[in-house]
Design a protein around this motif. Structure first.
Motif, PDB file in Angstrom:
ATOM      1  N   ILE A  10     -66.635  18.883 -13.989  1.00 39.06           N
ATOM      2  CA  ILE A  10     -65.443  18.628 -14.903  1.00 39.06           C
ATOM      3  C   ILE A  10     -65.746  17.669 -16.276  1.00 39.06           C
ATOM      4  O   ILE A  10     -65.296  18.019 -17.330  1.00 39.06           O
ATOM      5  N   ILE A  11     -66.288  16.592 -15.938  1.00 46.11           N
ATOM      6  CA  ILE A  11     -66.970  15.713 -17.081  1.00 46.11           C
ATOM      7  C   ILE A  11     -67.756  16.455 -17.961  1.00 46.11           C
ATOM      8  O   ILE A  11     -67.753  16.293 -19.024  1.00 46.11           O
ATOM      9  N   ASP A  12     -68.842  17.199 -17.564  1.00 43.56           N
ATOM     10  CA  ASP A  12     -69.748  18.022 -18.105  1.00 43.56           C
ATOM     11  C   ASP A  12     -68.974  19.044 -19.162  1.00 43.56           C
ATOM     12  O   ASP A  12     -69.123  18.896 -20.455  1.00 43.56           O
ATOM     13  N   ARG A  13     -67.943  19.801 -18.412  1.00 38.86           N
ATOM     14  CA  ARG A  13     -67.107  20.647 -19.370  1.00 38.86           C
ATOM     15  C   ARG A  13     -66.571  19.843 -20.469  1.00 38.86           C
ATOM     16  O   ARG A  13     -66.386  20.380 -21.569  1.00 38.86           O
ATOM     17  N   TYR A  14     -65.991  18.675 -20.004  1.00 42.05           N
ATOM     18  CA  TYR A  14     -65.007  17.957 -21.116  1.00 42.05           C
ATOM     19  C   TYR A  14     -65.875  17.501 -22.131  1.00 42.05           C
ATOM     20  O   TYR A  14     -65.614  17.819 -23.520  1.00 42.05           O
ATOM     21  N   ILE A  15     -67.124  17.040 -22.076  1.00 43.16           N
ATOM     22  CA  ILE A  15     -68.001  16.610 -22.955  1.00 43.16           C
ATOM     23  C   ILE A  15     -68.643  17.759 -23.608  1.00 43.16           C
ATOM     24  O   ILE A  15     -68.452  17.689 -25.192  1.00 43.16           O
ATOM     25  N   ILE A  16     -68.943  18.903 -23.180  1.00 42.13           N
ATOM     26  CA  ILE A  16     -69.401  20.123 -24.124  1.00 42.13           C
ATOM     27  C   ILE A  16     -68.121  20.611 -25.006  1.00 42.13           C
ATOM     28  O   ILE A  16     -68.395  21.056 -25.846  1.00 42.13           O
ATOM     29  N   GLY A  17     -67.253  20.563 -24.362  1.00 41.00           N
ATOM     30  CA  GLY A  17     -65.791  21.018 -25.148  1.00 41.00           C
ATOM     31  C   GLY A  17     -65.589  20.215 -26.218  1.00 41.00           C
ATOM     32  O   GLY A  17     -65.437  20.546 -27.472  1.00 41.00           O
ATOM     33  N   ASN A 105     -78.985   8.943 -17.974  1.00 40.41           N
ATOM     34  CA  ASN A 105     -79.513  10.286 -18.352  1.00 40.41           C
ATOM     35  C   ASN A 105     -78.777  11.382 -18.039  1.00 40.41           C
ATOM     36  O   ASN A 105     -79.083  12.295 -18.588  1.00 40.41           O
ATOM     37  N   ARG A 106     -78.281  11.347 -16.778  1.00 40.46           N
ATOM     38  CA  ARG A 106     -77.286  12.393 -16.173  1.00 40.46           C
ATOM     39  C   ARG A 106     -76.256  12.465 -17.213  1.00 40.46           C
ATOM     40  O   ARG A 106     -75.675  13.640 -17.277  1.00 40.46           O
ATOM     41  N   PHE A 107     -75.607  11.570 -17.637  1.00 43.06           N
ATOM     42  CA  PHE A 107     -74.606  11.453 -18.525  1.00 43.06           C
ATOM     43  C   PHE A 107     -74.712  12.167 -19.994  1.00 43.06           C
ATOM     44  O   PHE A 107     -74.203  12.908 -20.669  1.00 43.06           O
ATOM     45  N   LEU A 108     -76.295  12.207 -20.322  1.00 40.51           N
ATOM     46  CA  LEU A 108     -76.697  12.845 -21.611  1.00 40.51           C
ATOM     47  C   LEU A 108     -76.849  14.408 -21.325  1.00 40.51           C
ATOM     48  O   LEU A 108     -76.890  15.171 -22.444  1.00 40.51           O
ATOM     49  N   LEU A 109     -76.932  14.799 -20.043  1.00 39.00           N
ATOM     50  CA  LEU A 109     -77.237  16.350 -19.733  1.00 39.00           C
ATOM     51  C   LEU A 109     -76.046  17.113 -20.661  1.00 39.00           C
ATOM     52  O   LEU A 109     -76.644  18.394 -21.123  1.00 39.00           O
ATOM     53  N   PRO A 110     -75.027  16.912 -20.567  1.00 38.24           N
ATOM     54  CA  PRO A 110     -73.934  17.905 -21.105  1.00 38.24           C
ATOM     55  C   PRO A 110     -74.059  17.906 -22.764  1.00 38.24           C
ATOM     56  O   PRO A 110     -73.954  18.714 -23.584  1.00 38.24           O
ATOM     57  N   TYR A 111     -74.317  16.554 -23.384  1.00 44.73           N
ATOM     58  CA  TYR A 111     -74.746  16.468 -24.583  1.00 44.73           C
ATOM     59  C   TYR A 111     -76.021  17.361 -25.113  1.00 44.73           C
ATOM     60  O   TYR A 111     -75.759  18.048 -26.006  1.00 44.73           O
ATOM     61  N   PHE A 112     -77.086  17.382 -24.218  1.00 47.93           N
ATOM     62  CA  PHE A 112     -78.193  18.123 -24.708  1.00 47.93           C
ATOM     63  C   PHE A 112     -78.026  19.496 -24.410  1.00 47.93           C
ATOM     64  O   PHE A 112     -78.728  20.441 -25.026  1.00 47.93           O
TER      65      PHE A 112
END
Length: 367
Positions: A10-17, A105-112
């Motif tokens: 959910i956090i990944d989708r939120y950051i990517i969006g 580093n995992r927090f950076l994954l959706p950014y990258f």
């Protein structure tokens, strides 16, 4: 564990969006602003040439808007990352994520992941779209905006192959015509053929050259023969194109990737002095999209810490670094074309410099 994984998704989708949404919105706003200023600056040229609204849109802005998007993309990417990440930090959204067991580093994954989408879009545009849209933009500018700029190039010497040399006293890009043309063909050190013509003109339909008032002198040892074509024309195929003699600085931007590669190969033989320009343009198309990853790293590392004053300070630093990125890019290009720095090194200088800065900021970022 499953609950944690679902929350991370959910956090990944939120950051990517947030990333892509802020990027597209900010890029659209900046492009609209640039178009407004550009239109106000060039309105007199449009009206002075009696251009219709459709001509301006289809011949100019259809080419210039992709150019502006590509030019602004790295900087808007940077500003967008800083803006929404600093806002997340100000609203204390990042601390719970890191405290909940997610590594930085995992927090950076959706950014990258988002940066990869922007990288792929920029690379595709550089290789397959921008050469054609730049051709529209540059052709329009050279015809209507820069019509009073010099369009001719003088005293051109070129080596077509190991045995053939040409000379053109002057070449006009608008009429695609050259004047006082000569061609010398050698066998070893011995001249075996000399062709001269008052005019040489490119035929875009037949895709060959037309010689006017020409003469051909063939030399075979002590024997010579002359073909006199005074007041006549002759079609001939030569390994050169009007773009080879262009006086316009923006001609390389309009070459397709294949045309650019072919021109680089020919330049090894011709030696017309544009070798660095061609290599810089080629490397730029492939390597500059990598800035999406570097600027994303800097943006996250710089703005993920909550500071007093909200998003203002990180955003201000981001704008300052954006202008620094532009300056470093321009200096690298200038030193490549004029200062002797290898084009590959010049293209990589901004990425390496800001990559090191990003690594330093990443080590200082809150974990």
């Amino acid at each position: 564990m499953d609950i944690l994984r679902n929350r991370i998704k959910i956090i990944d989708r939120y950051i990517i969006g947030k990333y892509l949404g802020t990027f597209i919105y900010t890029l659209t706003v900046f492009v609209v602003i640039i178009i407004i200023f550009d239109l106000s600056e060039k309105l007199d040229d449009f009206l002075g040439n009696n251009l219709t609204f459709w001509q301006v849109i289809s011949l100019y802005y259809a080419g210039s808007i992709p150019f502006y998007v590509n030019m602004l993309s790295p900087l808007i990417n940077f500003i967008a990352v800083i803006f929404f990440t600093a806002k997340m930090a100000d609203q204390t959204e990042i601390v719970p994520i890191l405290s909940g067991g997610v590594s930085f580093n995992r927090f950076l994954l959706p950014y990258f992941a988002s940066a990869f989408i922007i990288f792929a879009a920029n690379l595709t545009a550089n290789l397959y779209i921008l050469p054609y849209t730049n051709q529209l933009k540059n052709s329009f500018e050279n015809t209507y905006i820069k019509k009073n700029d010099p369009s001719s190039k003088n005293n051109i010497h070129m080596k077509l192959d190991e045995n053939t040399y040409i000379y053109i006293e002057s070449f006009d890009n608008k009429s695609k015509s050259g004047y006082r043309f000569s061609l010398d063909n050698f066998k070893g050190d011995v001249l075996v053929k000399k062709l001269v013509a008052d005019q040489i003109k490119w035929d875009s339909l037949k895709r060959n050259w037309k010689l006017t008032n020409y003469s051909i002198r063939n030399v075979d040892g002590l024997k010579e023969s002359m073909i006199n074509g005074s007041a006549k024309t002759k079609d001939t195929i030569l390994d050169m194109r009007p773009d080879d003699f262009s006086a316009y600085e923006n001609v390389f931007e309009s070459l397709t990737t294949k045309e650019l590669s072919d021109k680089i190969k020919k330049e090894k033989t011709r030696g017309t002095g544009v070798w660095n320009d061609l290599l810089f343009e080629q490397y730029k198309r492939y390597l500059q999209p990598l800035s999406a990853f570097v600027l994303t790293l800097i943006g996250v590392a710089l703005s993920s810490r909550k500071v007093r004053g909200g998003v203002g300070l990180p955003l201000g630093i981001g704008i300052f670094l954006s202008f620094t990125y532009i300056v470093v890019n321009q200096f690298a290009k200038m030193f490549s074309l004029k200062g002797g720095i290898p084009p590959l090194v010049a293209v990589l200088i901004p990425t390496i410099f800001f990559g090191l800065l990003g690594y330093y900021l990443l080590r200082k970022a809150p974990k």
